[in-house]
Design a protein around this motif. Structure first.
Motif, PDB file in Angstrom:
ATOM      1  N   ASP A 127       0.807  -1.218   0.000  1.00 25.38           N
ATOM      2  CA  ASP A 127       0.000   0.000   0.000  1.00 25.38           C
ATOM      3  C   ASP A 127       0.839   1.266   0.000  1.00 25.38           C
ATOM      4  O   ASP A 127       0.299   2.374  -0.129  1.00 25.38           O
ATOM      5  N   MET A 128       2.146   1.119   0.133  1.00 21.54           N
ATOM      6  CA  MET A 128       3.037   2.277   0.103  1.00 21.54           C
ATOM      7  C   MET A 128       3.242   2.739  -1.334  1.00 21.54           C
ATOM      8  O   MET A 128       3.199   1.934  -2.277  1.00 21.54           O
ATOM      9  N   ASP A 129       3.460   4.027  -1.525  1.00 21.11           N
ATOM     10  CA  ASP A 129       3.764   4.576  -2.843  1.00 21.11           C
ATOM     11  C   ASP A 129       5.156   4.110  -3.252  1.00 21.11           C
ATOM     12  O   ASP A 129       6.154   4.476  -2.625  1.00 21.11           O
ATOM     13  N   PRO A 180       4.398  13.416   1.880  1.00 25.70           N
ATOM     14  CA  PRO A 180       4.005  12.169   1.223  1.00 25.70           C
ATOM     15  C   PRO A 180       4.636  10.928   1.839  1.00 25.70           C
ATOM     16  O   PRO A 180       4.038   9.850   1.806  1.00 25.70           O
ATOM     17  N   HIS A 181       5.828  11.076   2.416  1.00 28.04           N
ATOM     18  CA  HIS A 181       6.450   9.917   3.067  1.00 28.04           C
ATOM     19  C   HIS A 181       5.652   9.480   4.296  1.00 28.04           C
ATOM     20  O   HIS A 181       5.712   8.307   4.689  1.00 28.04           O
ATOM     21  N   PRO A 227       0.240   4.079   5.668  1.00 25.44           N
ATOM     22  CA  PRO A 227      -0.318   2.832   5.097  1.00 25.44           C
ATOM     23  C   PRO A 227       0.495   1.593   5.447  1.00 25.44           C
ATOM     24  O   PRO A 227      -0.051   0.489   5.521  1.00 25.44           O
ATOM     25  N   SER A 253       1.998  10.270   4.610  1.00 26.13           N
ATOM     26  CA  SER A 253       0.646   9.909   4.172  1.00 26.13           C
ATOM     27  C   SER A 253       0.616   8.729   3.213  1.00 26.13           C
ATOM     28  O   SER A 253      -0.349   7.955   3.209  1.00 26.13           O
ATOM     29  N   GLN A 254       1.657   8.577   2.388  1.00 25.81           N
ATOM     30  CA  GLN A 254       1.671   7.515   1.387  1.00 25.81           C
ATOM     31  C   GLN A 254       2.712   6.440   1.671  1.00 25.81           C
ATOM     32  O   GLN A 254       2.851   5.489   0.898  1.00 25.81           O
ATOM     33  N   GLY A 255       3.430   6.618   2.760  1.00 28.48           N
ATOM     34  CA  GLY A 255       4.467   5.654   3.109  1.00 28.48           C
ATOM     35  C   GLY A 255       4.261   5.019   4.468  1.00 28.48           C
ATOM     36  O   GLY A 255       3.738   3.919   4.590  1.00 28.48           O
TER      37      GLY A 255
END
Length: 271
Positions: free
Chosen positions: A29-31, A183-184, A191, A186-188
């Motif tokens: 689920d991580m970017d 982003p690290h 998740p 919220s997206q890393g």
């Protein structure tokens, strides 16, 4: 992160390992486009590993130390670790490497000061300590003068844990940070840890024993909702304490949580 977290279950105490052994972290689920420079740390570190200047005993799963699942009566859920390896312990709203309360005025610490104002009000029954964040200097002076009894900053969280409070964050690690959320985060990291947080929350909510949940910030609220725990008498939500006065203007969640525990026939937390 897969390499960093290889075998992470071994860092859990046995009682938690039995509950969470089958959890798979959210690597998928991580970017995948997120990267870190070789010099950028992920903190807190794994149990038994060291990072220069880290607080004594700090590690990413420290929140689970010293408190078995059956002993939990309150979950305090924040967002992520403090954005400095020398302040971050692995437990939510704990002030690492802080010997005296006045040291909080030198660092990024509105959230812990706000929490301590609410804690003192819960202990003393004196709501005047939570009028606004402007009351912090007066409270700190009262602590230093012995008018308000409060443990040193580096050990007060031990009292909460010993009383049955699980001090979690929605993410147990951090690398890059922005107030508006990087982003690290919220997206890393968020998740990545969400499956573990959901498993912990669902287990505690499903034991049949009285447990209250205190969630601070949007990430905490989303995680609790994903675990099937909506806002209500057993789940009290607030903005993140970094929004000081927005939190202090509402009823004290630590008092509300204890009132709910007593209504359920359980002992309150000794904040």
């Amino acid at each position: 992160m897969r390499e960093v977290l290889d075998g992470w279950q071994a860092d859990l105490p046995p009682a938690w390992r039995a509950v969470l052994a089958s959890v798979e972290l959210g690597f998928a689920d991580m970017d995948a486009g997120l990267t870190l420079e070789p010099w950028e740390p992920v903190f807190p570190v794994r149990k038994g590993r060291l990072f220069p200047g880290q607080p004594k005993g700090a590690h990413m799963l420290r929140a689970f130390d010293g408190l078995d699942p059956a002993q939990v009566r309150c979950v305090v859920l924040g967002q992520d670790p403090y954005p400095s390896p020398d302040f971050s312990t692995g437990r939510a709203f704990e002030a690492g490497n802080v010997a005296q309360w006045r040291e909080l005025e030198k660092m990024f610490s509105v959230s812990i000061r706000t929490v301590m104002q609410m804690i003192v009000a819960a202990r003393t029954g004196e709501a005047g300590w939570t009028g606004s964040t402007a009351d912090w200097p007066r409270l700190r002076a009262a602590i230093e003068a012995g008018i308000v009894a409060l443990e040193p900053a580096d050990i007060v969280a031990d009292r909460w844990v010993a009383s049955g409070a699980l001090l979690l964050n929605a993410s147990l690690t951090l690398s890059r940070f922005q107030v508006s959320i990087d982003p690290h985060q919220s997206q890393g990291h968020l998740p990545l840890w969400r499956p573990l947080m959901i498993a912990v929350l669902r287990h505690l909510a499903g034991t049949g024993q009285p447990v209250v949940f205190l969630g601070f910030g949007e990430a905490a609220a989303q995680t609790l909702l994903a675990a099937g725990i909506p806002e209500g008498p057993d789940c009290i939500l607030r903005e993140h304490p970094a929004r000081g006065d927005a939190v202090l203007s509402l009823p004290n969640p630590f008092i509300l949580g204890n009132e709910r525990l007593k209504a359920l026939g359980a002992a309150p937390i000794d904040w």
